[in-house]
Design an enzyme around this catalytic site. Structure first.
Site, PDB file in Angstrom:
ATOM      1  N   CYS A 132       0.844  -1.202   0.000  1.00 51.47           N
ATOM      2  CA  CYS A 132       0.000   0.000   0.000  1.00 51.47           C
ATOM      3  C   CYS A 132       0.875   1.247   0.000  1.00 51.47           C
ATOM      4  CB  CYS A 132      -0.928  -0.002   1.210  1.00 51.47           C
ATOM      5  SG  CYS A 132      -1.978   1.478   1.332  1.00 51.47           S
ATOM      6  N   CYS A 135      -0.465   4.061   2.257  1.00 49.46           N
ATOM      7  CA  CYS A 135      -0.234   3.827   3.683  1.00 49.46           C
ATOM      8  C   CYS A 135       1.211   4.108   4.083  1.00 49.46           C
ATOM      9  CB  CYS A 135      -0.561   2.372   4.034  1.00 49.46           C
ATOM     10  SG  CYS A 135      -2.195   1.798   3.545  1.00 49.46           S
ATOM     11  N   ASP A 136       2.156   3.683   3.256  1.00 49.02           N
ATOM     12  CA  ASP A 136       3.551   3.608   3.709  1.00 49.02           C
ATOM     13  C   ASP A 136       4.542   4.447   2.922  1.00 49.02           C
ATOM     14  OD1 ASP A 136       2.767   1.752   5.654  1.00 49.02           O
ATOM     15  OD2 ASP A 136       2.943   0.088   4.247  1.00 49.02           O
TER      16      ASP A 136
END
Length: 304
Positions: A132, A135-136
């Site tokens: 992701c 997300c990261d």
């Protein structure tokens, strides 16, 4: 006889549990094999509203569980192995321990990123390996980033990751890509992106976190090491829908089909999160879908 069962305990299932419990439905929540879903594998979550300083993925889902239980949700540490939606209700759910009859069901079993299946991948999830970018990506500022894949997702996320990485390399096993023409043009015109074709990753290495991969050229067989700090894998997702084959209408890819209010092809059965969402794939959108499904389940039960 139970009013409502929720299968799955990620952001969608747990949010559905909060809303259903507040409506006095006393839902049974079948936790399944992986409490928290994909977000529970993420070390830092900084884009979930309400947490300005971020928090750990497992912490977020633990908070959701505590909140759901506070309102009367009942967590069941069992795995549903068989469902029968053909009767039109009550529906039968068979776990690894017993059989349940329920009047309504919310399916929130999510999806699983398709892994590369190479040595080191599982070891370094959350420590350099991610599925992701939203997300990261933030954690790889000025780092060497690899993106694996050749479709729209890989190209879209590569463009996004150029905001953070000093260099982004797209690694693909072929010399042609499935991504759309516009995305390919944008990628080729971006000076921070390089294309590494006819290549696969054979192994991921590191010391506490990722610092190297082993490439293999699929045409020559030649192997070579390369430095890397972050590896983002976009080779597809697999919806966790095998349990519902033959019971519900699905897309060709195996995602449960729903209408705009998350009703499945069987009245009284609803789906929420990545089990039906093949587009957004975010914890916050899954939570929203969980809210919607619970509200629709409450209306369904009120009418019966």
């Amino acid at each position: 006889m139970e009013k409502l069962a929720i299968i799955g305990a990620g952001p969608a299932g747990l949010t559905a549990a909060v809303y259903a419990a507040r409506a006095f439905l006393e839902p049974l929540v079948f936790v399944g094999p992986a409490f928290g879903g994909q977000i529970a594998m993420t070390t830092e979550v900084e884009n979930f509203p309400g947490f300005p300083h971020g928090l750990q993925g497992p912490e977020l889902t633990a908070n959701m569980r505590e909140q759901a239980e506070r309102f009367g949700s009942r967590m069941v540490e069992e795995i549903i192995e068989k469902v029968d939606f053909t009767s039109g209700g009550p529906f039968k759910l068979t776990s690894n321990e017993k059989e349940y009859e329920v009047l309504s069901v919310i399916i929130a079993t999510g999806a699983t990123p398709r892994p590369l299946g190479v040595p080191g991948e599982q070891e370094f999830i959350g420590r350099g390996v991610s599925y992701c970018a939203t997300c990261d990506g933030f954690f790889f500022r000025d780092k060497e980033i690899l993106v694996v894949g050749g479709g729209d997702s890989a190209f879209q996320e590569s463009l996004f990751l150029t905001k953070f990485g000093k260099r982004v390399r797209i690694v693909h096993r072929r010399d042609e890509f499935r991504a759309g023409a516009t995305l390919q043009r944008q990628v080729r015109e971006n000076p921070k992106i390089e294309l590494v074709t006819n290549t696969v990753i054979e192994e991921i290495r590191g010391n506490g976190k990722v610092n190297e991969v082993i490439f293999r050229n699929v045409k020559t067989g030649e192997q070579s090491p390369s430095s890397a700090d972050g590896i983002f894998v976009f080779v597809g997702h697999e919806p966790n829908s095998q349990l519902f084959h033959g019971n519900l209408a699905m897309s060709e890819e195996g995602y449960v089909s729903v209408n705009e209010r998350l009703h499945t092809s069987v009245p009284g059965v609803f789906a929420a999160g990545e089990i039906h969402d093949n587009w957004f794939k975010q914890a916050i959108t899954s939570a929203g879908f969980g809210c919607m499904a619970a509200m629709e389940a409450e209306k369904f039960l009120a009418g019966h």
